[in-house]
Design an enzyme around this catalytic site. Structure first.
Site, PDB file in Angstrom:
ATOM      1  CD  GLU A   1      -3.020  -1.085   2.219  1.00 58.72           C
ATOM      2  OE1 GLU A   1      -4.013  -1.816   2.086  1.00 58.72           O
ATOM      3  OE2 GLU A   1      -2.882  -0.282   3.163  1.00 58.72           O
TER       4      GLU A   1
ATOM      5  CD  GLU B   1      -3.984  -5.726   3.450  1.00 57.58           C
ATOM      6  OE1 GLU B   1      -4.781  -4.887   3.932  1.00 57.58           O
ATOM      7  OE2 GLU B   1      -2.752  -5.622   3.556  1.00 57.58           O
TER       8      GLU B   1
END
Length: 441
Positions: free
Chosen positions: A168, A352
């Protein structure tokens, strides 16, 4: 129970659970060095109840039992991250033998249970000595990160199913250097621009380092939030488009197109490092797959003020414990858009997806029906994308267990397994049992 099971997906579709090192391991164990998260948490007001990751879930000592839970649920793979400061306490120089030994044992334990090890090299815990040198603002970090990559992957890379360098990039940079919500807690547009570019450069250098080690199945993992304009006005549409460019397209465009969105460069260009365009030959080093982390959408409104001049508005949809809207359609849209506009036939993985809820143990059990509904709705959208030809090859749940949720401390619970943070007792939740039933089907 879930409405879908393993048989509803292709035979080679991979199901996994995900965690990250600082959130579960316990950073005071095994000779790990100080990180900028330790410093951030020690600063009053930054973290709920001033909690830190010193003990976390004590996964460092309990990993065998935790991996038993992964295997017993029927998962095919385990997505974990390595701690830079555990491997290299100073960020550079001599490795910590205890840290390397830990990841060696962890890898072997996965393989012994038939789990595919899916590694992420960096999930936000920068060694403090490197933060002291400017951290992600310093161009040299790309070389430091490549060196770390060679050390850790030189030890365990031969047994990895897949590896991604950085989890991320938006959180590593914008959330942490512009909004100030995560370590190092800065609110500086120049620091933001430089960190955004240097994260991309470090990603490319790490991919090149692993190619040099002969490692394959290398990917990139990005987080996504669907940007919904608050209304149909041109101003709201433009604000949502800019949010989308910063959050969803900047890093994806860097890796797969060798460019940054024009609207972002208009705001950050003067602050980007000199010669930044010359780095795209490294940033675009080919990868083998792309990972999407997805949780929610945001309703975006324009506002007065300097660039980027947008704000989040309250949305009408049901929300998780994080206050995030539940919008499964966004996952489907991102899978489609990513394949259509960026990655083509490259395999996609949902690396995720999950939700936080206020889970409690009652009479020895933990019931979390809202999480089961959340997972079910998102899996339906994954299947929809796969049925329409999108090359989505796997789905990882966040998270295996309740853990240290960064600036929110131990209050928000994302786990399939409940953790009592006093006794550290693990209790599988109803969602865990639902997943186990689905994966045995």
């Amino acid at each position: 129970m879930l409405s879908l099971n393993r048989a509803d997906f292709p035979k080679d579709f991979m199901f996994g659970a995900a965690t990250s090192s600082y959130q579960i391991e316990g950073h005071s164990f095994g000779g790990a060095g100080l990180t900028h998260w330790d410093s951030f948490a020690a600063t009053p007001g930054n973290v709920t109840r001033a909690e830190n990751g010193y003990r976390a879930c004590d996964h460092y000592h309990r990993f065998e039992d935790d991996l038993d839970l992964v295997a017993a649920a029927g998962f095919d793979s385990y997505r974990f991250s390595t701690s830079w400061a555990r491997v290299l306490p100073e960020g550079r120089g001599a490795p910590n033998p205890e840290g390397l030994d830990f990841y060696d044992r962890l890898t072997d334990a996965m393989l012994e249970r038939g789990l595919k090890p899916c590694a992420t090299l960096y999930h936000w815990e920068l060694p403090q000595p490197l933060a002291d040198l400017g951290g992600w603002r310093n161009r040299d970090i790309a070389g430091w990160f490549a060196d770390f990559t060679e050390v850790i992957m030189g030890r365990i890379g031969d047994r990895m199913y897949s590896v991604a360098p950085i989890n991320e990039p938006w959180c590593v940079t914008w959330l942490s250097h512009f909004l100030g919500h995560h370590a190092p807690g800065m609110r500086d547009i120049r620091a933001t621009a430089r960190s955004m570019h240097h994260v991309m450069l470090a990603h490319g250098r790490a991919i090149q380092a692993m190619r040099g080690l002969g490692i394959s199945k290398l990917g990139a993992v990005f987080n996504f939030e669907w940007a919904q304009p608050v209304n149909v006005s041109p101003e709201a549409v433009a604000a949502a488009d800019l949010y989308d460019a910063i959050y969803n397209r900047f890093f994806l465009s860097g890796v797969f197109k060798g460019e940054y969105p024009v609207s972002v460069v208009e705001g950050l260009g003067v602050h980007l490092p000199k010669g930044w365009r010359d780095d795209f030959d490294v940033i675009t080093t080919p990868v083998d797959w792309c990972g999407l982390n997805y949780y929610t959408r945001k309703v975006i409104a324009p506002c007065e003020g300097p660039w980027p001049a947008h704000t989040e508005a309250e949305g009408p949809l049901p929300k998780t414990q994080m206050g995030w809207e539940i919008y499964p359609e966004g996952l489907y849209k991102f899978l489609k858009r990513t394949a259509d506009e960026y990655t083509g036939e490259l395999p996609l993985y949902v690396t995720e997806n999950g939700m936080a809820s206020n889970d409690k143990i009652v009479d020895g059990s933990c019931f979390d029906p809202s999480r089961i509904d959340y997972i079910d709705a998102h899996l339906q959208r994954v299947k929809q994308a796969a049925d329409e030809g999108v090359p989505v090859k796997g789905y990882f749940l966040w998270s295996l267990m309740d853990n240290y949720e960064w600036a929110l401390g131990y209050e928000k619970r994302f786990g399939l397994v409940h953790v009592d943070f006093d006794s550290l007792k693990r209790t599988p939740k109803a969602s865990y049992e639902a997943i186990r039933a689905a994966l045995s089907g």
